[in-house]
Design a protein around this motif. Structure first.
Motif, PDB file in Angstrom:
ATOM      1  N   UNK A 172       0.833  -1.206   0.000  1.00  0.00           N
ATOM      2  CA  UNK A 172       0.000   0.000   0.000  1.00  0.00           C
ATOM      3  C   UNK A 172       0.868   1.257   0.000  1.00  0.00           C
ATOM      4  N   UNK A 173       0.419   2.239  -0.770  1.00  0.00           N
ATOM      5  CA  UNK A 173       1.079   3.539  -0.859  1.00  0.00           C
ATOM      6  C   UNK A 173       2.492   3.459  -1.427  1.00  0.00           C
ATOM      7  N   UNK A 174       2.797   2.388  -2.127  1.00  0.00           N
ATOM      8  CA  UNK A 174       4.110   2.225  -2.752  1.00  0.00           C
ATOM      9  C   UNK A 174       3.935   2.159  -4.269  1.00  0.00           C
ATOM     10  N   UNK A 182      -8.876  -3.409 -10.821  1.00  0.00           N
ATOM     11  CA  UNK A 182      -9.784  -2.411 -10.279  1.00  0.00           C
ATOM     12  C   UNK A 182      -9.839  -1.180 -11.162  1.00  0.00           C
ATOM     13  N   UNK A 183     -11.069  -0.727 -11.403  1.00  0.00           N
ATOM     14  CA  UNK A 183     -11.259   0.474 -12.201  1.00  0.00           C
ATOM     15  C   UNK A 183     -11.285   1.718 -11.349  1.00  0.00           C
ATOM     16  N   UNK A 188      -8.680  -3.515  -3.644  1.00  0.00           N
ATOM     17  CA  UNK A 188      -9.547  -2.347  -3.821  1.00  0.00           C
ATOM     18  C   UNK A 188      -8.774  -1.034  -3.913  1.00  0.00           C
ATOM     19  N   UNK A 189      -7.563  -0.984  -3.347  1.00  0.00           N
ATOM     20  CA  UNK A 189      -6.773   0.248  -3.405  1.00  0.00           C
ATOM     21  C   UNK A 189      -5.691   0.204  -4.480  1.00  0.00           C
ATOM     22  N   UNK A 190      -5.609  -0.897  -5.186  1.00  0.00           N
ATOM     23  CA  UNK A 190      -4.558  -1.038  -6.178  1.00  0.00           C
ATOM     24  C   UNK A 190      -4.787  -0.160  -7.398  1.00  0.00           C
ATOM     25  N   UNK A 224       4.715 -17.813  -9.648  1.00  0.00           N
ATOM     26  CA  UNK A 224       4.013 -17.010  -8.664  1.00  0.00           C
ATOM     27  C   UNK A 224       3.079 -16.009  -9.311  1.00  0.00           C
ATOM     28  N   UNK A 225       2.563 -15.108  -8.459  1.00  0.00           N
ATOM     29  CA  UNK A 225       1.606 -14.140  -8.944  1.00  0.00           C
ATOM     30  C   UNK A 225       2.051 -12.718  -8.733  1.00  0.00           C
ATOM     31  N   UNK A 226       1.166 -11.793  -9.080  1.00  0.00           N
ATOM     32  CA  UNK A 226       1.388 -10.365  -8.884  1.00  0.00           C
ATOM     33  C   UNK A 226       0.282  -9.855  -7.973  1.00  0.00           C
ATOM     34  N   UNK A 227       0.681  -9.192  -6.871  1.00  0.00           N
ATOM     35  CA  UNK A 227      -0.269  -8.630  -5.927  1.00  0.00           C
ATOM     36  C   UNK A 227      -0.025  -7.131  -5.832  1.00  0.00           C
ATOM     37  N   UNK A 228      -1.052  -6.353  -6.145  1.00  0.00           N
ATOM     38  CA  UNK A 228      -0.905  -4.894  -6.179  1.00  0.00           C
ATOM     39  C   UNK A 228      -1.836  -4.274  -5.154  1.00  0.00           C
TER      40      UNK A 228
END
Length: 437
Positions: free
Chosen positions: A271-273, A366-367, A323-325, A287-291
Motif C-alpha cells: 500500500x502507498x508504494x 480495479x477500475x 480495492x486500493x490497487x 508465482x503471482x502479482x499482488x498490487x
C-alpha cells in the motif's frame, strides 16, 4: 349350365370377392401415387438442400474475393459435386442458374441458385410421357454485423461467460462477445449498467435493463482465441535463474523503477508504494502479482507463466489488484508481445472447473480513478473480475478471458478502442452467411 350360372349369381357369398376385385385397381393406384408422392418430396428436399449449400458456398467465394463473381460459379459447381445427393450422372440437372442479386441493406454479396432435374417416378411413369420436373431455388447473402469487440469470453460450455453485478456503470464504444452456449450466456444482475455497441454470444442472451446495447446478437458463430498462437518461449525465460527472486516494494524501496525486463518468482506492491516496470518483458515464474499500491507498466508486458516450458502441468500465478490497487499500463507497440499488457499462460488451472462464474475470482483488476490500461489483458483459462469502483479508463483495452465478471459499487468506467497506435489488432466478428430467400 344355365342353372349353374343362376346359382352363382344368386349366391351372396361372392359379393365381397366381386367388390374386392373391382376396388383392387383403385387401391393399387392409390398406393402407387402415395409412393410417388413420398419419393418426389424426398427428391425435392434433397435438391433444395443442394441449392442451399451451393448458394452459401457462392457467397463465401464472393466474400473471399471482395465481391467479385469470376469464380463463383466454379465454387457453386464444386459444392454441388460434393453435396448433391441426387444421381446427376444418370439424371443430369436440366437447369442450373447462378445469379447475383444486388446488395440490399445489410445483405451483401448475394448469390441465387436455381436447380431443376427430371426424375421418372416408378408408378406415374407408366402414364406420363415425360418425367416431372423438380425445381428449387435458394438465395444466400453475407449479413453484416457490428464487428469490433474489446471484451471476449472464451468459455465454451453451457455456463454463463459474462456477468455484470453491483451498481457500477461501464461504457464502451465497442462490443462484448462470449463463446458460451448457455441460454443465458451473458447475464445482468443488481443495478449495474453496461453500455456497449454489441452484446453477442454463441448461446442465448436474455435482455436485461443492465445491458444498454445497440445490437443483441445471440447464437452467433464462436470467435477463436485471437492470441492462441502467442506462447512464452526460451527467449522469454533467458533471464530466469534457477531460483528467481521475488520482488517486493515496501517501505524501503518505494518508487522503484526496473528497466529492460527481468524474471521474478512473484511481485508484490504494498500500500502507498509505487513500482514502475518499463521497456521489456517481466516474466513471473510460478508465482503471482499482488498490487495494493501503484503498478506502472511503460512499454512493458507482465507474463504470468512458468519457465518449465515443456510440461503441460505447471503452477502459474494470478494477478490480484485489491480495492486500493492502481494500474497504469501501456503495452509495447512492436515485437512478439506487441499490444499485450498482462498475459497469463493458458496452462493455468481453472479455479472453477465446473465453469461457474464466482465472486472469488483469482484475477482482479480495479477500475479506480487513476487507472489507465492500454493493451490486452489476457487470462484464457481463468476468470477475470473487473471492479469498477471509480472513474477508471481503459483507452484501447481488450479483455480476453475464459469468464469475465463486472462488479463494483459506483462510478463510470469508460472504455474506448482506438487500438492501432498501440500495436493491437481488433477482434472482429466472423463472416455470417445466411439464407435469405
Amino acid at each position: 349350365m344355365r342353372n349353374i350360372f343362376r346359382e352363382i349369381w344368386e349366391d351372396k357369398r361372392g359379393n365381397s370377392l366381386i367388390l374386392a376385385a373391382a376396388a383392387l385397381p383403385l387401391l393399387l393406384g392409390s398406393a402407387g401415387l402415395a409412393t410417388d408422392t413420398i419419393q418426389w418430396a424426398l427428391w425435392k428436399r434433397q435438391l433444395q438442400r443442394a441449392a442451399d449449400s451451393a448458394a452459401i458456398a457462392g457467397v463465401y467465394d464472393r466474400s473471399a474475393n471482395d465481391g467479385a463473381t469470376a469464380n463463383t460459379e466454379a465454387a457453386v459447381d464444386h459444392d454441388l459435386t460434393l453435396n448433391n445427393p441426387l444421381d446427376t450422372t444418370k439424371f443430369p440437372l436440366t437447369q442450373k442458374t447462378v445469379t447475383f442479386p444486388s446488395n440490399s441493406g445489410n445483405q451483401q454479396n448475394q448469390v441465387r441458385v436455381v436447380l431443376a432435374v427430371q426424375r421418372p417416378l416408378s408408378f406415374s411413369s407408366m402414364f406420363m410421357t415425360n418425367p416431372p420436373v423438380i425445381q428449387t431455388s435458394a438465395q444466400a447473402a453475407a449479413v453484416s454485423t457490428e464487428g469490433e469487440f474489446c471484451v471476449l469470453s472464451l468459455q465454451k460450455n453451457g455456463k454463463t461467460g459474462i456477468q455484470a453485478t453491483g451498481s457500477a456503470s461501464i461504457t464502451m464504444d465497442c462490443g462484448m462477445m462470449t463463446n458460451s452456449i448457455s441460454t443465458n450466456a451473458a447475464a445482468g444482475q443488481g443495478s449495474a449498467v453496461i453500455t456497449a455497441t454489441t452484446l453477442a454470444a454463441a448461446g442465448g442472451i436474455q435482455q436485461s435493463s443492465q445491458w444498454q446495447v445497440t445490437s443483441y446478437q445471440p447464437y452467433s458463430p464462436a470467435l477463436e482465441d485471437p492470441y492462441a498462437s502467442l506462447t512464452p518461449d526460451t527467449d522469454d525465460t533467458a533471464t530466469c535463474p534457477n531460483n528467481p527472486p521475488s520482488l517486493t516494494v515496501n517501505n524501503g524501496n518505494s518508487g522503484l523503477v526496473v528497466n529492460g525486463g527481468a524474471c521474478y518468482s512473484s511481485i508484490s506492491v504494498n500500500s502507498n508504494r509505487v513500482l514502475t516496470l518499463q521497456n521489456g518483458v517481466y516474466f513471473i515464474h510460478g508465482g503471482g502479482v499482488n498490487v495494493q499500491g501503484t503498478l506502472n507498466l511503460i512499454n512493458a508486458t507482465i507474463v504470468l507463466s512458468n519457465k518449465d516450458l515443456s510440461s503441460s502441468s505447471v503452477t502459474v500465478g494470478s494477478f490480484d489488484a485489491n480495492s486500493n490497487g492502481q494500474i497504469n499500463a501501456t503495452a509495447p507497440t512492436t515485437g512478439k508481445w506487441a499490444g499485450i499488457a498482462i498475459y497469463q499462460d493458458r496452462r493455468a488451472t481453472d479455479n472453477a472447473p465446473t465453469g461457474n462464474i464466482t465472486a472469488s475470482s483469482p484475477n482482479r483488476i480495479n477500475g479506480n480513478s487513476t487507472n489507465k490500461i492500454r493493451g490486452v489483458v489476457y487470462f484464457p483459462n481463468q476468470q477475470l473480475t473487473y471492479n469498477g469502483n471509480g472513474t477508471g479508463t481503459a483507452t484501447c483495452t481488450q479483455f480476453v478471458a475464459k469468464r469475465i465478471y463486472w462488479s463494483g459499487s459506483s462510478g463510470i468506467n469508460n472504455f474506448t478502442k482506438n487500438c492501432n497506435m498501440h500495436g493491437m489488432s481488433p477482434i472482429t466478428a466472423p463472416l455470417k452467411v445466411r439464407l435469405v430467400a
